[in-house]
Design a protein around this motif. Structure first.
Motif, PDB file in Angstrom:
ATOM      1  N   ASP A  27       0.829  -1.209   0.000  1.00 53.42           N
ATOM      2  CA  ASP A  27       0.000   0.000   0.000  1.00 53.42           C
ATOM      3  C   ASP A  27       0.861   1.256   0.000  1.00 53.42           C
ATOM      4  OD1 ASP A  27      -2.237  -1.603   0.046  1.00 53.42           O
ATOM      5  OD2 ASP A  27      -2.614  -1.352   2.194  1.00 53.42           O
ATOM      6  N   ILE A  28       1.953   1.218   0.772  1.00 55.82           N
ATOM      7  CA  ILE A  28       2.856   2.370   0.807  1.00 55.82           C
ATOM      8  C   ILE A  28       3.458   2.605  -0.572  1.00 55.82           C
ATOM      9  CG2 ILE A  28       5.150   3.089   1.633  1.00 55.82           C
ATOM     10  CD1 ILE A  28       4.316   2.050   4.388  1.00 55.82           C
ATOM     11  N   CYS A  29       3.902   1.529  -1.218  1.00 55.89           N
ATOM     12  CA  CYS A  29       4.472   1.669  -2.565  1.00 55.89           C
ATOM     13  C   CYS A  29       3.429   2.188  -3.548  1.00 55.89           C
ATOM     14  CB  CYS A  29       5.030   0.331  -3.038  1.00 55.89           C
ATOM     15  SG  CYS A  29       6.539  -0.180  -2.169  1.00 55.89           S
ATOM     16  N   ALA A  30       2.210   1.686  -3.443  1.00 57.10           N
ATOM     17  CA  ALA A  30       1.142   2.150  -4.335  1.00 57.10           C
ATOM     18  C   ALA A  30       0.854   3.635  -4.138  1.00 57.10           C
ATOM     19  CB  ALA A  30      -0.130   1.332  -4.097  1.00 57.10           C
ATOM     20  N   GLU A  31       1.036   4.091  -2.894  1.00 58.96           N
ATOM     21  CA  GLU A  31       0.743   5.484  -2.553  1.00 58.96           C
ATOM     22  C   GLU A  31       1.819   6.444  -3.042  1.00 58.96           C
ATOM     23  OE1 GLU A  31      -1.556   8.403  -0.129  1.00 58.96           O
ATOM     24  OE2 GLU A  31      -1.982   6.274  -0.420  1.00 58.96           O
ATOM     25  N   VAL A  32       3.096   6.047  -2.935  1.00 61.02           N
ATOM     26  CA  VAL A  32       4.169   7.031  -3.148  1.00 61.02           C
ATOM     27  C   VAL A  32       5.102   6.702  -4.309  1.00 61.02           C
ATOM     28  CG1 VAL A  32       4.125   7.583  -0.678  1.00 61.02           C
ATOM     29  CG2 VAL A  32       5.854   5.985  -1.547  1.00 61.02           C
ATOM     30  N   LEU A  33       5.046   5.472  -4.841  1.00 63.86           N
ATOM     31  CA  LEU A  33       5.987   5.084  -5.886  1.00 63.86           C
ATOM     32  C   LEU A  33       5.507   5.586  -7.245  1.00 63.86           C
ATOM     33  CD1 LEU A  33       8.568   3.585  -6.638  1.00 63.86           C
ATOM     34  CD2 LEU A  33       7.221   1.481  -6.801  1.00 63.86           C
ATOM     35  N   THR A  34       6.276   6.480  -7.829  1.00 64.49           N
ATOM     36  CA  THR A  34       5.941   7.027  -9.143  1.00 64.49           C
ATOM     37  C   THR A  34       6.959   6.624 -10.205  1.00 64.49           C
ATOM     38  OG1 THR A  34       7.101   9.088  -8.606  1.00 64.49           O
ATOM     39  CG2 THR A  34       4.728   9.012  -8.163  1.00 64.49           C
ATOM     40  N   SER A  35       8.106   6.081  -9.783  1.00 65.40           N
ATOM     41  CA  SER A  35       9.127   5.663 -10.736  1.00 65.40           C
ATOM     42  C   SER A  35       8.643   4.462 -11.546  1.00 65.40           C
ATOM     43  CB  SER A  35      10.416   5.298  -9.992  1.00 65.40           C
ATOM     44  OG  SER A  35      11.320   4.632 -10.853  1.00 65.40           O
ATOM     45  N   GLU A  36       8.769   4.529 -12.858  1.00 63.02           N
ATOM     46  CA  GLU A  36       8.338   3.425 -13.721  1.00 63.02           C
ATOM     47  C   GLU A  36       9.395   2.345 -13.860  1.00 63.02           C
ATOM     48  OE1 GLU A  36       7.126   5.085 -17.426  1.00 63.02           O
ATOM     49  OE2 GLU A  36       5.408   6.171 -16.574  1.00 63.02           O
ATOM     50  N   THR A  37      10.586   2.606 -13.330  1.00 57.43           N
ATOM     51  CA  THR A  37      11.674   1.625 -13.450  1.00 57.43           C
ATOM     52  C   THR A  37      11.898   0.821 -12.169  1.00 57.43           C
ATOM     53  OG1 THR A  37      13.326   3.295 -12.829  1.00 57.43           O
ATOM     54  CG2 THR A  37      12.852   3.022 -15.180  1.00 57.43           C
ATOM     55  N   THR A  38      11.250   1.201 -11.093  1.00 54.26           N
ATOM     56  CA  THR A  38      11.417   0.489  -9.817  1.00 54.26           C
ATOM     57  C   THR A  38      10.551  -0.767  -9.799  1.00 54.26           C
ATOM     58  OG1 THR A  38      11.862   2.551  -8.643  1.00 54.26           O
ATOM     59  CG2 THR A  38      11.239   0.656  -7.309  1.00 54.26           C
ATOM     60  N   ARG A  39      11.193  -1.890  -9.567  1.00 48.26           N
ATOM     61  CA  ARG A  39      10.466  -3.155  -9.487  1.00 48.26           C
ATOM     62  C   ARG A  39      10.234  -3.529  -8.022  1.00 48.26           C
ATOM     63  NH1 ARG A  39      14.534  -6.941 -12.323  1.00 48.26           N
ATOM     64  NH2 ARG A  39      15.976  -5.311 -11.656  1.00 48.26           N
ATOM     65  N   ILE A  40       9.086  -4.150  -7.754  1.00 44.35           N
ATOM     66  CA  ILE A  40       8.767  -4.637  -6.410  1.00 44.35           C
ATOM     67  C   ILE A  40       8.810  -6.156  -6.446  1.00 44.35           C
ATOM     68  CG2 ILE A  40       7.028  -4.740  -4.596  1.00 44.35           C
ATOM     69  CD1 ILE A  40       5.974  -2.049  -5.631  1.00 44.35           C
ATOM     70  N   VAL A  41       9.626  -6.734  -5.563  1.00 45.35           N
ATOM     71  CA  VAL A  41       9.795  -8.184  -5.526  1.00 45.35           C
ATOM     72  C   VAL A  41       9.543  -8.671  -4.105  1.00 45.35           C
ATOM     73  CG1 VAL A  41      11.438 -10.086  -5.772  1.00 45.35           C
ATOM     74  CG2 VAL A  41      11.435  -8.220  -7.434  1.00 45.35           C
ATOM     75  N   GLU A  42       8.737  -9.715  -3.994  1.00 44.17           N
ATOM     76  CA  GLU A  42       8.440 -10.276  -2.674  1.00 44.17           C
ATOM     77  C   GLU A  42       9.217 -11.571  -2.466  1.00 44.17           C
ATOM     78  OE1 GLU A  42       4.307 -10.405  -1.743  1.00 44.17           O
ATOM     79  OE2 GLU A  42       3.879  -8.497  -2.761  1.00 44.17           O
ATOM     80  N   PHE A  43       9.549 -11.844  -1.211  1.00 46.27           N
ATOM     81  CA  PHE A  43      10.256 -13.078  -0.873  1.00 46.27           C
ATOM     82  C   PHE A  43       9.702 -13.626   0.437  1.00 46.27           C
ATOM     83  CE2 PHE A  43      12.540  -9.733   1.325  1.00 46.27           C
ATOM     84  CZ  PHE A  43      12.896 -10.292   2.540  1.00 46.27           C
ATOM     85  N   ASP A  44       9.823 -14.931   0.618  1.00 45.12           N
ATOM     86  CA  ASP A  44       9.349 -15.574   1.837  1.00 45.12           C
ATOM     87  C   ASP A  44      10.410 -15.453   2.925  1.00 45.12           C
ATOM     88  OD1 ASP A  44       6.952 -16.342   0.697  1.00 45.12           O
ATOM     89  OD2 ASP A  44       7.760 -18.238  -0.054  1.00 45.12           O
ATOM     90  N   LEU A  45      10.021 -14.886   4.048  1.00 40.78           N
ATOM     91  CA  LEU A  45      10.956 -14.715   5.162  1.00 40.78           C
ATOM     92  C   LEU A  45      11.176 -16.050   5.856  1.00 40.78           C
ATOM     93  CD1 LEU A  45      12.335 -12.186   6.501  1.00 40.78           C
ATOM     94  CD2 LEU A  45      10.585 -12.391   8.271  1.00 40.78           C
ATOM     95  N   PRO A  46      12.429 -16.454   6.088  1.00 38.42           N
ATOM     96  CA  PRO A  46      12.668 -17.712   6.811  1.00 38.42           C
ATOM     97  C   PRO A  46      12.045 -17.688   8.203  1.00 38.42           C
ATOM     98  CG  PRO A  46      14.691 -16.900   5.796  1.00 38.42           C
ATOM     99  CD  PRO A  46      13.672 -15.803   5.657  1.00 38.42           C
ATOM    100  N   VAL A  47      11.627 -18.855   8.656  1.00 42.20           N
ATOM    101  CA  VAL A  47      11.018 -18.987   9.982  1.00 42.20           C
ATOM    102  C   VAL A  47      12.121 -19.215  11.013  1.00 42.20           C
ATOM    103  CG1 VAL A  47       9.424 -20.326  11.407  1.00 42.20           C
ATOM    104  CG2 VAL A  47       8.899 -19.908   8.989  1.00 42.20           C
ATOM    105  N   ARG A  48      12.032 -18.514  12.130  1.00 39.33           N
ATOM    106  CA  ARG A  48      13.048 -18.664  13.169  1.00 39.33           C
ATOM    107  C   ARG A  48      12.857 -19.968  13.939  1.00 39.33           C
ATOM    108  NH1 ARG A  48      13.709 -13.904  17.475  1.00 39.33           N
ATOM    109  NH2 ARG A  48      12.026 -14.972  18.573  1.00 39.33           N
ATOM    110  N   ASP A  49      13.941 -20.672  14.180  1.00 40.44           N
ATOM    111  CA  ASP A  49      13.922 -21.907  14.956  1.00 40.44           C
ATOM    112  C   ASP A  49      13.648 -21.563  16.422  1.00 40.44           C
ATOM    113  OD1 ASP A  49      14.347 -24.384  16.125  1.00 40.44           O
ATOM    114  OD2 ASP A  49      16.538 -24.200  16.082  1.00 40.44           O
ATOM    115  N   GLU A  50      12.594 -22.125  16.991  1.00 42.91           N
ATOM    116  CA  GLU A  50      12.267 -21.857  18.389  1.00 42.91           C
ATOM    117  C   GLU A  50      12.599 -23.046  19.293  1.00 42.91           C
ATOM    118  OE1 GLU A  50      11.592 -19.005  19.364  1.00 42.91           O
ATOM    119  OE2 GLU A  50      10.922 -17.961  17.555  1.00 42.91           O
ATOM    120  N   THR A  51      13.290 -24.057  18.742  1.00 42.24           N
ATOM    121  CA  THR A  51      13.590 -25.252  19.538  1.00 42.24           C
ATOM    122  C   THR A  51      14.948 -25.170  20.228  1.00 42.24           C
ATOM    123  OG1 THR A  51      14.536 -26.390  17.613  1.00 42.24           O
ATOM    124  CG2 THR A  51      12.182 -26.678  18.018  1.00 42.24           C
ATOM    125  N   THR A  52      15.894 -24.418  19.633  1.00 42.34           N
ATOM    126  CA  THR A  52      17.216 -24.290  20.235  1.00 42.34           C
ATOM    127  C   THR A  52      17.121 -23.465  21.507  1.00 42.34           C
ATOM    128  OG1 THR A  52      18.206 -24.339  18.039  1.00 42.34           O
ATOM    129  CG2 THR A  52      19.604 -23.543  19.838  1.00 42.34           C
TER     130      THR A  52
END
Length: 248
Positions: free
Chosen positions: A50-75
């Motif tokens: 939503d922030i990018c949709a609101e303020v991003l006007t550059s036509e050359t900026t790409r938005i890429v999503e990635f899956d954040l690794p899950v933190r190990d809670e057993t150690t």
């Protein structure tokens, strides 16, 4: 060419909290990375979209999503869990950037400010080769909390401490502090301290349209805060809250 990595403080997710410097920085990037934190937390990625949709006007900026690794809670070793998690995140950043070649300028949108209870700077330090690093400051949840309650962070000439829920629960009231700001509380750490004579200013989703605030003597409002927090977390699937405590 050396990678240019810009960490952009975005406040609490409200586009109106962005500085002009942050808006310019977003538009100067080749690539904006948005982390997905998994089921139940898509709102966090959506706020960045939503922030990018609101303020991003550059036509050359790409938005890429990635899956954040899950933190190990057993150690058992807390620091090892965090260090391993940060290593994994840095590896995902690197792989994502490499998979989208031609990006010399990469930006990450960081909640609040990159220098206050945030690990993005530490993760950036794990990248190899080291990038050219730029940090854009952002409005913190501490500022937004005090603004929401129309109160002041410090008393005249008196110290305050910013700490975590885990430390408040394990160690009690920080020595010498007139006021205590508590961040990263998994829930109800204030119940571990003596409530007599303590005042609390609590807020969840501060600065967002979902904002909830409660204030009063801790003895009187602690149950209401716990119940409100649980209900809000169930409604949204996630919660970000913060509070300030004062003795006397």
């Amino acid at each position: 060419m050396t990678l240019s990595l810009t960490l952009i403080g975005i406040g609490t997710g409200n586009p109106e909290h962005l500085t002009l410097q942050a808006i310019r920085a977003i538009n100067a990037q080749d690539l904006i990375l948005i982390p997905n934190k998994g089921k139940g937390k898509d709102d966090l990625a959506q706020l960045r979209r939503d922030i990018c949709a609101e303020v991003l006007t550059s036509e050359t900026t790409r938005i890429v999503e990635f899956d954040l690794p899950v933190r190990d809670e057993t150690t058992l070793d807390y620091r090892k869990r965090v260090d391993d998690w940060h290593d994994a995140i840095a590896a995902v950043w690197q792989a994502t950037i490499l998979a989208h070649g031609g990006a010399d300028r990469v930006g990450l949108l960081v909640w609040g400010d990159p220098a206050l209870y945030d690990s993005t700077l530490r993760i950036a330090g794990r990248l190899d080769p080291a990038p050219e690093l730029t940090v854009i400051p952002g409005i913190t949840s501490v500022q937004t909390l005090t603004a929401a309650h129309a109160t002041v962070l410090n008393d005249i000439g008196a110290p305050f401490v910013v700490t975590t829920g885990r430390r408040l629960r394990d160690e009690g009231w920080p020595e010498g502090a007139a006021k205590v700001v508590v961040m990263l509380d998994a829930g109800g750490a204030f119940e571990a301290i003596d409530p007599i004579g303590v005042h609390i200013w609590w807020g969840a989703y501060v600065g967002m349209k979902e904002q909830i605030i409660i204030e009063g003597p801790l003895l009187d409002v602690r149950e209401s805060i716990v119940e409100t927090r649980a209900r809000a977390r169930a409604d949204h699937g996630w919660i970000m809250d913060i509070y300030m405590l004062k003795r006397g």
